[in-house]
Design an enzyme around this catalytic site. Structure first.
Site, short mmCIF file in Angstrom:
data_model
loop_
_atom_site.label_atom_id
_atom_site.label_comp_id
_atom_site.label_asym_id
_atom_site.label_seq_id
_atom_site.Cartn_x
_atom_site.Cartn_y
_atom_site.Cartn_z
N CYS A 31 -5.88 0.85 -8.18
CA CYS A 31 -4.43 0.67 -7.43
C CYS A 31 -3.56 -0.19 -8.09
CB CYS A 31 -4.82 -0.09 -5.96
SG CYS A 31 -3.46 -1.36 -5.26
N CYS B 150 -2.44 -3.77 -7.04
CA CYS B 150 -3.73 -4.47 -7.19
C CYS B 150 -3.60 -4.94 -8.64
CB CYS B 150 -4.66 -4.07 -6.37
SG CYS B 150 -4.73 -3.25 -5.11
#
Ligand SMILES: *[C@@H]1O[C@H](CO)[C@@H](O)[C@H](O)[C@H]1NC(C)=O
Ligand SMILES: *[C@@H]1O[C@H](CO)[C@@H](O)[C@H](O)[C@H]1NC(C)=O
Ligand SMILES: *[C@@H]1O[C@H](CO)[C@@H](O)[C@H](O)[C@H]1NC(C)=O
Ligand SMILES: *[C@@H]1O[C@H](CO)[C@@H](O)[C@H](O)[C@H]1NC(C)=O
Length: 455
Positions: free
Chosen positions: A381, A384
């Protein structure tokens, strides 16, 4: 008053509330809370909103060097099927744990998958004005001598990201892919002896049969006679970082997706699952203690690096003299608050070995951090990955500072030093990384109040 490492070893008050004295000197959690929530947090929040600190240059396009086929497991590709058995790390496979993880955490629903993809995406909006300014910043930075190079910084793929447009919060990124990343950080990069059990998902209560829950990795590490203080410290730092990141995700959870806008806020259930002593078999308290430990370490690094920034010729360049002056004032205010805070961590006990040993250790720490930064390239992600990289670099910079005490003492007053330098990227990571920890402690306070209300 210096707080030694031993301070943090002693069991503090119980509960996710984590109250009481952490140690036998003066590191009590309440004083850290008051200091952080009233003196540091409001200022660091303002600081990180300034142009110098809000734009972080990072390469989010580097391929994962460790498991190139991870695409199947990450939300990036939005596969509906769970990871094939052969791709799951051995540690995650053991016991009932795997069943649990697949049932609870793999995306089984396409819309959930799409949602995670959306939440984890980077908003790369930058104004034309900012873009022009960045070219000017680069010219300014290039004119300075830099002696340390970071792969990310010099890569042509590195881009500026506006951190304010991409707040660290719940993204839906979880499941085997996320655990794999944390698992390999703990498992392969934590200086731990071979015989130590795997932590598996370090934030879930242990479920696998192979894991005896009263025998956590941490107790094993701290009991390991062969492991020196510094290496245990390393583990606690990583654990503190992990806790901090999870507090942010719990505090900024996607509570509701309304017609016009999404609502983000604290999710007590998520918080309990990770930190409540009853639900984590006591691990939660330890995780929170590691967060405070990390906070004190970074605080100490800021204290140590203050003289670097106090020199008049050091500026936080964005090309707007007035704004740059104000940003520097704010930074120096934060340093002054830190100097006035009496509870410092005594890092001398940490790096007290022989000279040669310290040098080797410094290099070892550096390599480990470089490696952890590369593992972050395996995070599926983007958002992230961004925050993971930033916070790892922030911590890496803090350690670089603690290891460079002598060089900082000998800084020339009016010119750059060959002995010790910080790049723009390191400075931005250092202050934003510390800002994240400060935010965690602030958010923890809110969770304590919420838990009290809900009792
Ligand atoms: C990115 O942020 C800008 C500024 O807040 C906003 O106008 C835009 O809609 C955002 N883009 C996406 C894809 O969310
Ligand atoms: C920004 O620059 C691009 C390309 O140079 C141009 O097409 C666009 O209109 C500009 N946007 C604004 C808001 O000035
Ligand atoms: C770096 O991380 C990888 C993947 O976890 C691991 O295989 C390797 O041993 C690590 N290297 C060092 C020097 O820690
Ligand atoms: C875990 O290990 C300890 C020490 O070996 C033992 O006393 C305890 O009974 C074990 N607990 C479980 C749940 O197996």
């Amino acid at each position: 008053v210096l707080c030694g490492f031993r301070c943090m070893e002693v069991q503090g008050g119980g509960g996710a509330s984590l109250t009481g004295v952490l140690d036998d000197c003066f590191c009590d959690v309440e004083s850290i809370d008051v200091f952080n929530n009233f003196k540091i947090y409001p200022r660091i929040k303002k600081l990180t909103e300034r142009d110098y600190f809000r734009y972080y240059r990072v390469n989010l396009k580097r391929p994962c060097p460790f498991w190139p086929d991870d695409g199947h497991c990450s939300i990036k590709d939005c596969h509906v099927e769970p990871c094939p058995e052969s791709k799951i790390p051995v540690g995650i496979k053991s016991g009932n744990y795997n069943k649990y993880s697949q049932a609870a955490n793999t995306m089984s629903d396409m819309s959930e998958c799409e949602q995670a993809k959306e939440l984890g995406a980077i908003n790369s909006t930058l104004s034309n004005q900012s873009k022009e300014a960045f070219a000017d910043w680069a010219r300014h930075d290039d004119a300075q001598d830099h002696f340390c190079e970071l792969d990310d910084e010099t890569s042509p793929d590195a881009e500026y990201v506006d951190l304010l447009l991409n707040p660290e919060r719940f993204t839906g990124y979880k499941g085997p892919s996320a655990w794999r990343v944390w698992n390999s950080i703990y498992e392969e990069n934590c200086f731990k002896p071979r015989s130590v059990y795997r932590p598996l998902n370090p934030l879930a209560p242990s479920r696998g049969e192979s894991i005896n829950s009263s025998f956590s990795l941490l107790t094993l590490v701290s009991l390991s006679p062969g492991l020196c203080l510094e290496k245990r410290v390393f583990y606690r730092l990583i654990s503190g970082l992990h806790s901090s990141i999870n507090i942010h995700l719990c505090a900024e959870y996607l509570l509701d997706e309304g017609w016009s806008r999404s609502v983000w806020g604290p999710n007590i259930q998520e918080f309990r699952q990770r930190f409540d002593p009853a639900e984590t078999k006591g691990e939660g308290t330890r995780r929170l203690k590691n967060l405070y430990f990390l906070y004190l370490i970074e605080l100490r690094a800021l204290y140590k690096v203050a003289p670097y920034f106090e020199r008049a010729f050091v500026n936080l360049y964005t090309g707007n003299t007035q704004e740059d002056g104000a940003t520097k004032d704010l930074l120096l205010q934060i340093f002054n608050e830190i100097k006035a805070f009496p509870m410092h961590f005594d890092e001398k006990s940490m790096f007290a070995g022989h000279k040669m040993e310290a040098k080797t250790l410094k290099e070892e720490f550096r390599l480990h951090f470089k490696n952890i930064s590369r593992i972050m390239d395996c995070v599926g992600c983007s958002k992230c990955r961004l925050w993971g990289k930033l916070q790892t670099q922030g911590l890496g910079t803090a350690l670089k500072i603690l290891f460079s005490e002598k060089e900082i003492k000998n800084l020339p007053e009016h010119s750059p030093s060959k002995g010790f330098q910080l790049t723009r990227q390191e400075i931005v990571a250092l202050m934003n990384g510390f800002g994240r920890l400060s935010t965690s402690i602030h958010q923890l306070h809110n969770f304590r109040l919420l838990l009290k209300e809900n009792r």
